[in-house]
Design a protein around this motif. Structure first.
Motif, short mmCIF file in Angstrom:
data_model
loop_
_atom_site.label_atom_id
_atom_site.label_comp_id
_atom_site.label_asym_id
_atom_site.label_seq_id
_atom_site.Cartn_x
_atom_site.Cartn_y
_atom_site.Cartn_z
N ASN A 55 0.80 -1.22 0.00
CA ASN A 55 0.00 0.00 0.00
C ASN A 55 0.83 1.27 0.00
N ASN A 81 -9.74 1.21 0.31
CA ASN A 81 -10.65 1.06 -0.83
C ASN A 81 -9.89 0.99 -2.15
N VAL A 82 -8.88 1.82 -2.30
CA VAL A 82 -8.08 1.83 -3.53
C VAL A 82 -7.35 0.50 -3.69
N ARG A 87 -8.08 -2.48 -2.25
CA ARG A 87 -9.03 -3.58 -2.49
C ARG A 87 -9.54 -3.57 -3.93
N GLN A 88 -9.80 -2.40 -4.48
CA GLN A 88 -10.27 -2.34 -5.87
C GLN A 88 -9.19 -2.84 -6.81
N GLN A 89 -7.93 -2.48 -6.57
CA GLN A 89 -6.86 -2.98 -7.42
C GLN A 89 -6.73 -4.49 -7.28
N VAL A 99 -9.15 -6.66 -6.65
CA VAL A 99 -10.24 -7.27 -7.43
C VAL A 99 -9.93 -7.19 -8.92
N ASP A 100 -9.45 -6.04 -9.38
CA ASP A 100 -9.14 -5.86 -10.81
C ASP A 100 -8.01 -6.78 -11.25
N ASP A 101 -6.94 -6.85 -10.47
CA ASP A 101 -5.74 -7.59 -10.86
C ASP A 101 -5.89 -9.11 -10.75
N GLN A 125 -8.57 -11.11 -11.33
CA GLN A 125 -9.66 -11.74 -12.07
C GLN A 125 -9.22 -12.94 -12.90
#
Length: 140
Positions: free
Chosen positions: A39, A74-75, A77-79, A81-83, A85
């Protein structure tokens, strides 16, 4: 690989990292990849000294640097989820966790027929004595 174990690296978790990685290395199965998200709150924070134990048992490790400084949860966790997949199974962990020796095996097995699997949480005191959260607070 079909399964990934993932966590966010942060400075305050450093006292727990040896135990985190050792409990991953001691899993009954090693057919997973470990992807850690840095992070960036911790410039100069060296995690490599803790990673030796998982690399010795052949677990592939990737560290992803999150570009925003400092990155909010939040930033990150979003990365994540995106990375992640590309994986069939994603097992989210915290860097201060300790796992029973079959947690990964049970999670992978549970994910064969379920979209989400939860694990028992057992908080420990200073003497490493713990009681399951569900034992203390029944769900009924």
């Amino acid at each position: 690989m079909k399964t990934v174990i993932t966590a966010i690296l942060y400075k305050k978790a450093e006292p727990f990292l040896h135990d985190y990685f050792e409990s991953l290395a001691n899993q009954s199965v090693h057919n997973f990849e470990l992807v850690l998200f840095n992070n960036n709150e911790n410039e100069g924070f060296l995690v490599d000294k803790y990673l030796k134990v998982v690399r010795e048992v052949g677990i592939p490790v990737t560290i992803v640097d999150v570009p925003n400084k400092p990155a909010s949860i939040n930033v990150v966790r979003q990365q994540m989820v995106d990375d992640l997949q590309r994986f069939e199974n994603v097992i989210f962990t915290d860097a201060d966790d300790h796992f029973g020796p079959r947690r990964v095996e049970f999670s992978i097995d549970g994910l064969k027929n379920n979209d989400i699997v939860f694990n028992e949480l057992i908080p420990f005191d200073a003497n490493k004595q713990g009681k399951g959260v569900y034992e203390e607070r029944p769900l009924d």
